[in-house]
Design a protein around this motif. Sequence first.
Motif, PDB file in Angstrom:
ATOM      1  N   GLY A  65       0.819  -1.212   0.000  1.00  0.00           N
ATOM      2  CA  GLY A  65       0.000   0.000   0.000  1.00  0.00           C
ATOM      3  C   GLY A  65       0.851   1.259   0.000  1.00  0.00           C
ATOM      4  O   GLY A  65       0.573   2.209  -0.730  1.00  0.00           O
ATOM      5  N   LYS A  66       1.900   1.258   0.822  1.00  0.00           N
ATOM      6  CA  LYS A  66       2.808   2.410   0.839  1.00  0.00           C
ATOM      7  C   LYS A  66       3.480   2.577  -0.517  1.00  0.00           C
ATOM      8  O   LYS A  66       3.644   3.698  -1.011  1.00  0.00           O
ATOM      9  N   LEU A  67       3.896   1.480  -1.119  1.00  0.00           N
ATOM     10  CA  LEU A  67       4.535   1.524  -2.436  1.00  0.00           C
ATOM     11  C   LEU A  67       3.574   2.111  -3.467  1.00  0.00           C
ATOM     12  O   LEU A  67       3.939   3.013  -4.211  1.00  0.00           O
ATOM     13  N   LEU A  68       2.338   1.600  -3.509  1.00  0.00           N
ATOM     14  CA  LEU A  68       1.370   2.042  -4.510  1.00  0.00           C
ATOM     15  C   LEU A  68       0.896   3.476  -4.302  1.00  0.00           C
ATOM     16  O   LEU A  68       0.355   4.091  -5.222  1.00  0.00           O
ATOM     17  N   SER A  69       1.091   4.018  -3.114  1.00  0.00           N
ATOM     18  CA  SER A  69       0.686   5.401  -2.874  1.00  0.00           C
ATOM     19  C   SER A  69       1.810   6.387  -3.198  1.00  0.00           C
ATOM     20  O   SER A  69       1.614   7.593  -3.111  1.00  0.00           O
ATOM     21  N   CYS A  70       2.954   5.877  -3.588  1.00  0.00           N
ATOM     22  CA  CYS A  70       4.125   6.718  -3.862  1.00  0.00           C
ATOM     23  C   CYS A  70       4.496   6.637  -5.345  1.00  0.00           C
ATOM     24  O   CYS A  70       4.998   5.614  -5.814  1.00  0.00           O
ATOM     25  N   TYR A  71       4.248   7.729  -6.058  1.00  0.00           N
ATOM     26  CA  TYR A  71       4.557   7.777  -7.487  1.00  0.00           C
ATOM     27  C   TYR A  71       6.042   7.506  -7.751  1.00  0.00           C
ATOM     28  O   TYR A  71       6.407   6.785  -8.671  1.00  0.00           O
ATOM     29  N   TRP A  72       6.905   8.077  -6.927  1.00  0.00           N
ATOM     30  CA  TRP A  72       8.349   7.916  -7.115  1.00  0.00           C
ATOM     31  C   TRP A  72       8.782   6.473  -6.881  1.00  0.00           C
ATOM     32  O   TRP A  72       9.651   5.953  -7.584  1.00  0.00           O
ATOM     33  N   CYS A  73       8.180   5.835  -5.878  1.00  0.00           N
ATOM     34  CA  CYS A  73       8.531   4.442  -5.566  1.00  0.00           C
ATOM     35  C   CYS A  73       8.123   3.505  -6.699  1.00  0.00           C
ATOM     36  O   CYS A  73       8.905   2.657  -7.143  1.00  0.00           O
ATOM     37  N   VAL A  74       6.884   3.649  -7.151  1.00  0.00           N
ATOM     38  CA  VAL A  74       6.411   2.812  -8.254  1.00  0.00           C
ATOM     39  C   VAL A  74       7.229   3.096  -9.514  1.00  0.00           C
ATOM     40  O   VAL A  74       7.498   2.198 -10.308  1.00  0.00           O
ATOM     41  N   GLY A  75       7.672   4.343  -9.672  1.00  0.00           N
ATOM     42  CA  GLY A  75       8.489   4.712 -10.830  1.00  0.00           C
ATOM     43  C   GLY A  75       9.785   3.923 -10.908  1.00  0.00           C
ATOM     44  O   GLY A  75      10.205   3.507 -11.989  1.00  0.00           O
ATOM     45  N   ILE A  76      10.417   3.701  -9.771  1.00  0.00           N
ATOM     46  CA  ILE A  76      11.660   2.910  -9.749  1.00  0.00           C
ATOM     47  C   ILE A  76      11.389   1.486 -10.219  1.00  0.00           C
ATOM     48  O   ILE A  76      12.111   0.936 -11.062  1.00  0.00           O
ATOM     49  N   TRP A  77      10.324   0.878  -9.656  1.00  0.00           N
ATOM     50  CA  TRP A  77      10.006  -0.509 -10.015  1.00  0.00           C
ATOM     51  C   TRP A  77       9.502  -0.615 -11.456  1.00  0.00           C
ATOM     52  O   TRP A  77       9.785  -1.607 -12.148  1.00  0.00           O
ATOM     53  N   SER A  78       8.777   0.384 -11.922  1.00  0.00           N
ATOM     54  CA  SER A  78       8.330   0.391 -13.318  1.00  0.00           C
ATOM     55  C   SER A  78       9.523   0.478 -14.269  1.00  0.00           C
ATOM     56  O   SER A  78       9.589  -0.228 -15.268  1.00  0.00           O
ATOM     57  N   ALA A  79      10.459   1.348 -13.933  1.00  0.00           N
ATOM     58  CA  ALA A  79      11.667   1.472 -14.756  1.00  0.00           C
ATOM     59  C   ALA A  79      12.444   0.160 -14.769  1.00  0.00           C
ATOM     60  O   ALA A  79      12.929  -0.267 -15.827  1.00  0.00           O
ATOM     61  N   ALA A  80      12.547  -0.479 -13.619  1.00  0.00           N
ATOM     62  CA  ALA A  80      13.257  -1.764 -13.551  1.00  0.00           C
ATOM     63  C   ALA A  80      12.563  -2.814 -14.420  1.00  0.00           C
ATOM     64  O   ALA A  80      13.230  -3.576 -15.145  1.00  0.00           O
ATOM     65  N   LEU A  81      11.230  -2.855 -14.381  1.00  0.00           N
ATOM     66  CA  LEU A  81      10.487  -3.801 -15.210  1.00  0.00           C
ATOM     67  C   LEU A  81      10.668  -3.503 -16.690  1.00  0.00           C
ATOM     68  O   LEU A  81      10.914  -4.412 -17.493  1.00  0.00           O
ATOM     69  N   VAL A  82      10.567  -2.233 -17.065  1.00  0.00           N
ATOM     70  CA  VAL A  82      10.709  -1.840 -18.466  1.00  0.00           C
ATOM     71  C   VAL A  82      12.100  -2.206 -18.990  1.00  0.00           C
ATOM     72  O   VAL A  82      12.236  -2.784 -20.077  1.00  0.00           O
ATOM     73  N   VAL A  83      13.134  -1.911 -18.235  1.00  0.00           N
ATOM     74  CA  VAL A  83      14.498  -2.223 -18.666  1.00  0.00           C
ATOM     75  C   VAL A  83      14.702  -3.734 -18.737  1.00  0.00           C
ATOM     76  O   VAL A  83      15.321  -4.243 -19.680  1.00  0.00           O
ATOM     77  N   THR A  84      14.165  -4.460 -17.765  1.00  0.00           N
ATOM     78  CA  THR A  84      14.289  -5.924 -17.776  1.00  0.00           C
ATOM     79  C   THR A  84      13.603  -6.514 -19.001  1.00  0.00           C
ATOM     80  O   THR A  84      14.156  -7.406 -19.652  1.00  0.00           O
ATOM     81  N   LEU A  85      12.391  -6.041 -19.302  1.00  0.00           N
ATOM     82  CA  LEU A  85      11.695  -6.524 -20.503  1.00  0.00           C
ATOM     83  C   LEU A  85      12.500  -6.216 -21.757  1.00  0.00           C
ATOM     84  O   LEU A  85      12.655  -7.069 -22.635  1.00  0.00           O
ATOM     85  N   TYR A  86      12.993  -5.000 -21.846  1.00  0.00           N
ATOM     86  CA  TYR A  86      13.778  -4.587 -23.013  1.00  0.00           C
ATOM     87  C   TYR A  86      15.024  -5.461 -23.166  1.00  0.00           C
ATOM     88  O   TYR A  86      15.352  -5.892 -24.267  1.00  0.00           O
ATOM     89  N   TRP A  87      15.691  -5.701 -22.060  1.00  0.00           N
ATOM     90  CA  TRP A  87      16.974  -6.399 -22.084  1.00  0.00           C
ATOM     91  C   TRP A  87      16.830  -7.888 -22.364  1.00  0.00           C
ATOM     92  O   TRP A  87      17.574  -8.456 -23.153  1.00  0.00           O
ATOM     93  N   PHE A  88      15.871  -8.525 -21.669  1.00  0.00           N
ATOM     94  CA  PHE A  88      15.790  -9.993 -21.706  1.00  0.00           C
ATOM     95  C   PHE A  88      14.666 -10.558 -22.553  1.00  0.00           C
ATOM     96  O   PHE A  88      14.632 -11.762 -22.806  1.00  0.00           O
ATOM     97  N   LEU A  89      13.728  -9.719 -22.987  1.00  0.00           N
ATOM     98  CA  LEU A  89      12.617 -10.192 -23.800  1.00  0.00           C
ATOM     99  C   LEU A  89      12.403  -9.233 -24.969  1.00  0.00           C
ATOM    100  O   LEU A  89      11.507  -8.382 -24.951  1.00  0.00           O
ATOM    101  N   PRO A  90      13.231  -9.335 -25.982  1.00  0.00           N
ATOM    102  CA  PRO A  90      13.159  -8.382 -27.106  1.00  0.00           C
ATOM    103  C   PRO A  90      11.781  -8.296 -27.758  1.00  0.00           C
ATOM    104  O   PRO A  90      11.415  -7.241 -28.283  1.00  0.00           O
ATOM    105  N   ALA A  91      11.002  -9.361 -27.694  1.00  0.00           N
ATOM    106  CA  ALA A  91       9.666  -9.335 -28.297  1.00  0.00           C
ATOM    107  C   ALA A  91       8.742  -8.348 -27.583  1.00  0.00           C
ATOM    108  O   ALA A  91       7.721  -7.937 -28.141  1.00  0.00           O
ATOM    109  N   SER A  92       9.098  -7.939 -26.372  1.00  0.00           N
ATOM    110  CA  SER A  92       8.267  -6.997 -25.623  1.00  0.00           C
ATOM    111  C   SER A  92       8.433  -5.559 -26.114  1.00  0.00           C
ATOM    112  O   SER A  92       7.702  -4.670 -25.675  1.00  0.00           O
TER     113      SER A  92
END
Length: 112
Positions: A65-92
């Motif tokens: 809940g604390k994570l989801l209420s913090c735009y900056w916190c979710v931003g870090i995890w979103s960036a990590a997911l986006v980079v991981t998808l880009y790096w390891f799953l080119p079809a994404s």
Amino acid sequence: MPELSWIHLVILIFASFRLTHLLVFDEITSFIRAPFLAITHEEDVDGQTIQHIEIKGTGLRRLIGKLLSCYWCVGIWSAALVVTLYWFLPASFIFLVILAIAGAAALIESKT
């Protein structure tokens, strides 16, 4: 390690922005936030709407809940997911481009 071009970096930035906004603010994903956050709105004396966020539960539920209420916190995890998808799953990449276009369009819309 693949080389990251400037255009791919811009796509990743906009995709991360849009994914973060989707998770934290958009109504379509409110079902994800609902188990962790109670959000209420009230109008102040000036007619402005004030949003109140109450974090539910304890332990892991409260942490999420604390994570989801913090735009900056979710931003870090979103960036990590986006980079991981880009790096390891080119079809994404097509999904990331779609997110990036939507993110850029949202920014343009907010300025008009």
